[in-house]
Design an enzyme around this catalytic site. Structure first.
Site, PDB file in Angstrom:
ATOM      1  N   GLU A 185      -0.870  -3.948  -1.555  1.00 35.28           N
ATOM      2  CA  GLU A 185      -1.387  -2.760  -0.861  1.00 35.28           C
ATOM      3  C   GLU A 185      -0.468  -2.270   0.265  1.00 35.28           C
ATOM      4  OE1 GLU A 185      -5.475  -3.575   0.277  1.00 35.28           O
ATOM      5  OE2 GLU A 185      -6.141  -3.003  -1.731  1.00 35.28           O
ATOM      6  N   GLU A 222      -7.989  -4.906  -8.677  1.00 30.84           N
ATOM      7  CA  GLU A 222      -9.041  -5.551  -7.887  1.00 30.84           C
ATOM      8  C   GLU A 222     -10.289  -4.694  -7.903  1.00 30.84           C
ATOM      9  OE1 GLU A 222      -8.067  -6.356  -3.796  1.00 30.84           O
ATOM     10  OE2 GLU A 222      -6.044  -7.018  -4.269  1.00 30.84           O
ATOM     11  N   GLU A 243     -12.565 -12.919   5.241  1.00 29.55           N
ATOM     12  CA  GLU A 243     -13.192 -12.587   3.960  1.00 29.55           C
ATOM     13  C   GLU A 243     -14.159 -13.670   3.473  1.00 29.55           C
ATOM     14  OE1 GLU A 243      -9.783 -11.354   1.679  1.00 29.55           O
ATOM     15  OE2 GLU A 243      -9.889  -9.341   2.539  1.00 29.55           O
TER      16      GLU A 243
HETATM   17  C1  GLA Z   1      -7.747  -5.599  -0.672  1.00 27.33           C
HETATM   18  C2  GLA Z   1      -6.730  -6.699  -0.714  1.00 27.33           C
HETATM   19  C3  GLA Z   1      -7.311  -8.042  -0.980  1.00 27.33           C
HETATM   20  C4  GLA Z   1      -8.631  -8.214  -0.298  1.00 27.33           C
HETATM   21  C5  GLA Z   1      -9.567  -7.104  -0.683  1.00 27.33           C
HETATM   22  C6  GLA Z   1     -10.934  -7.255  -0.084  1.00 27.33           C
HETATM   23  O1  GLA Z   1      -7.858  -4.883  -1.821  1.00 27.33           O
HETATM   24  O2  GLA Z   1      -5.683  -6.440  -1.614  1.00 27.33           O
HETATM   25  O3  GLA Z   1      -6.381  -8.998  -0.545  1.00 27.33           O
HETATM   26  O4  GLA Z   1      -8.437  -8.215   1.083  1.00 27.33           O
HETATM   27  O5  GLA Z   1      -9.016  -5.906  -0.239  1.00 27.33           O
HETATM   28  O6  GLA Z   1     -11.778  -6.207  -0.433  1.00 27.33           O
END
Ligand code: GLA
Ligand code: ZN
Length: 684
Positions: free
Chosen positions: A156, A314, A362
């Site tokens: 990301e 994801e 998380e």
């Molecule tokens: C992002 C990140 C993950 C995680 C998710 C949680 O998409 O890439 O590492 O932190 O968010 O929703």
């Protein structure tokens, strides 16, 4: 530079199912049990090593792959497919300490210290060197791993840095772009407010300390801010390319991706896309009323690589943890939204995350396996049921394309230019405009390609260009081409306003779009959100609707266009708010005001009707329809019930339900439960 992404997709036999798995966080004696549960859930793919840098390089001169080796070996022993990350999305503490230039300087000029993730300065020589070296070593070590299907670079990419190294990088980027200070001064319109630059060293990144007031959207010089956005996006792209190039030294063919974030403003994914082999993205909708928004985002992600399938890298199986309030996905929603992704072009369904973290930010984020490690939870059951369905589907949808005859133009430059503009209105938000027009198409059950303004438009009958604020290159001529050969182009307010440097055209608004649209705009009126001006819509006297418009009202002077909608209030009552212009064998439509959804949908329907493109399930409430065509020509229709009530509707074609094997003929009743899904191979 590495050769641009060649468009190769991971070699898989069915839709990969699984996701981020970080077993470095818990004792190894539990890993076996993780895989026992994966087996029960039909999990065949794990994404490994996304945040493993502190393990793989614990000190400047020490690389240590012992932990990652064991993680990878276990995955191989269990016969899983592996999406292997380079792990450079979070730098280790020693790195920040040894090279203070690795941490970012924020918009307010504060140099950050070690903490969090996704926060490395993209221009930092140490970051660039060490992230590249790590990617090189990981690729060298694991390139021949059985089951490896893709490389996952970083995580990301996003944010921005305003440090001195980035400032120097910005100046170099500007020299490259403009060649001379004269050209730069011209592009930035620096005669305004005594800004003429006489030395490259005088140029500062636009931040709270320089051009900005009231935050990142309020700038005195749009040209400077726009170029900094472009530069930052390019600087992070260079990080991706660094790593990809290093991977290619020992892994010449394995597809490489990085996970995008959908409609994410800071990064111009269109500029990135050509460097990726395949696109992937992380879908975290803000609530459970976002089906239309997700559809748009999937279409945007599919459009990045010319319609090639993407990966859903994801999604949460249940809840997120990052919002103030994190609602639970209702029973059936995870399945429905997974199939929605596939319906719009996803060739993988992956989760964040396979097993929950015990600690840190998380620990309450949803996971396939919770802290107690149970398989008898609702969430686990639903994951396992979807796993079974995907198994049953096999490879039927892999590589399938969307046969869209409608395109919607999406443009990061227009997004940026519109939202950093002083005037006409801060209330007009690019995504909201795009969403309203995409939603109208989505409601009409039509497949839409969301594409860049540089895309080939030759295959489309209808092209929708919401808030196309900036006109670059030959886009105006290509839009004219669509109408010329009989197609329809639909434009909206705030289009055709500026050139690539954010300078107004010395011409009537909408600039280069004027001839196609047959209108001229001399004045515009922006009002608070509660000021409504009704618009009466009618074509050929036949169908009509009076609907509300808000936010922005452009005053249109037709120059050959016919009036389709008229304002009903204020001193411009009776004048044009929506127009249609015959151009070549086709038409150019314009919507000059912020119509409500009913108004937007009315306009869009008239256009789709002209081309006989309204989908066969268009008027079934809550029912989404999307089509993919497999490489062998098989036509697969996905029906998705986003409503909480069951839906019954006659089949429009004969076929077979790929999830149950049930055959049906045209006219048979199709039944979908609340949040139900049908994947139909249509035979007629
Ligand atoms: C992002 C990140 C993950 C995680 C998710 C949680 O998409 O890439 O590492 O932190 O968010 O929703
Ligand atoms: Zn920086």
């Amino acid at each position: 530079m590495t050769p641009p992404g060649d468009g190769s997709l991971p070699a898989v036999a069915k839709i990969p199912y699984g996701g981020d798995y970080n077993p470095e966080q818990w004792p190894e004696d539990g890993w076996k049990d993780d895989y026992r549960l994966f087996e029960l859930a039909g999990i065949d793919t794990v994404t490994l090593g996304v945040f493993a840098w502190a393990h793989t390089q614990p000190a400047p001169a020490t690389y240590d792959f012992a932990t990652l080796d064991r993680i990878v070996e276990r995955a191989v022993a269990e016969g899983r497919q592996i999406c292997l990350a380079t792990g450079t999305g979070a730098h280790p503490a020693w790195l920040a300490r040894a090279h203070p230039d690795v941490t970012r300087v924020d918009f307010d000029g504060r140099r950050h210290r070690f903490g969090q993730r996704h926060n490395s300065c993209p221009s930092s020589p140490a970051y660039r060197r060490l992230s590249t070296e790590l990617a090189r070593r990981i690729a060298r070590r694991y390139a021949r791993t059985p089951g490896l299907v893709a490389w996952h670079v970083n995580n990301e990419y996003g944010g921005a840095c305003y440090c001195e190294t980035c400032a120097a990088g910005f100046r170099a980027w500007l020299r490259q772009r403009y060649g001379s200070l004269d050209a730069l001064n011209g592009a930035w319109y620096t005669t305004f407010w005594a800004h003429t630059f006489t030395d490259w060293a005088q140029i500062e990144p636009p931040s709270a300390l320089t051009e900005h007031w009231r935050g990142p959207d309020h700038t005195a010089f749009q040209g400077i801010t726009l170029d900094y956005l472009r530069f930052m996006s390019d600087a992070m792209l260079a990080n991706f390319v660094d790593e990809k190039t290093a991977i290619r030294e020992s892994s010449p063919d394995m597809p490489v991706t990085t996970n995008f974030m959908g409609m994410y403003r800071p990064i111009d994914y269109h500029r990135w896309a050509e460097q990726l082999d395949f696109a992937s993205w992380d879908n975290y909708p803000p609530d459970d009323r976002s089906a239309a928004r997700m559809a748009l985002t999937h279409d945007l992600m599919r459009g990045l690589k010319g319609g090639q399938p993407f990966w859903l890298m994801e999604q949460t199986p249940s809840v997120t943890a990052c919002r103030d309030v994190n609602p639970l996905k209702r029973p059936g929603l995870m399945r429905l939204w997974s199939w929605q992704a596939v319906a719009h072009g996803a060739d993988a369904v992956l989760f964040f995350q396979m097993r929950a973290s015990r600690g840190a930010s998380e620990k309450y984020h949803g996971a396939v396996i919770g802290h107690a490690g149970r398989s008898d939870t609702r969430v686990f059951r639903e994951v396992a049921e979807l796993g079974e369905e995907l198994e049953r589907l096999g490879g039927a949808t892999l590589g399938a394309r969307t046969p869209a005859r409608v395109a919607l133009l999406f443009d990061w430059d227009s997004w940026w230019a519109l939202e950093i503009s002083d005037g006409p209105s801060r209330l007009v938000r690019y995504q909201q405009v795009v969403l309203a027009y995409h939603r109208a198409l989505w409601d009409a059950g039509v497949d839409v390609d969301v594409v860049a303004v540089t895309a080939d438009l030759a295959g489309y009958e209808v092209v929708v260009a919401p808030a196309l604020h900036m006109i670059k290159g030959d886009v105006a001529a290509r839009l004219e081409g669509v109408a010329q050969r009989g197609g329809t182009v639909l434009g909206t307010y705030l289009s055709g306003r500026v050139d690539e440097h954010d300078q107004a055209f010395l011409a009537d608004v909408p600039g280069p779009l004027g001839p196609l649209l047959g209108i001229r705009i001399d004045e515009w009126d922006a009002r608070e959100a509660d000021v409504v001006n009704p618009v009466a819509l009618s074509t050929d006297g036949a169908r009509s609707l009076v609907t509300d418009a808000t936010l922005l009202f452009e005053l249109v002077v037709p120059q050959g266009a016919e009036v389709v909608g008229r304002y009903q209030a204020d001193f411009y009552a009776g004048t044009a708010a929506v127009t249609r212009h015959r151009f070549g064998a086709g038409e150019g439509w314009y919507v000059a005001a912020g119509l409500d959804q009913a108004g937007v949908s009315w306009v869009v329907r008239r256009i789709l009707e002209r081309h006989d493109l309204v989908g066969p399930y268009a008027d079934v409430p809550d029912l989404e329809s999307a089509v993919r065509t497999a490489p062998d020509g098989t036509r697969i229709r996905f029906l998705l019930n986003h409503g909480t009530e069951p839906v019954e509707t006659p089949a429009v074609a004969a076929g077979v339900d790929l999830l149950t094997g049930v055959r049906f003929t045209a006219g048979d009743r199709l039944h979908l439960d609340r949040y139900g899904v049908l994947v139909l191979r249509e035979t007629t």
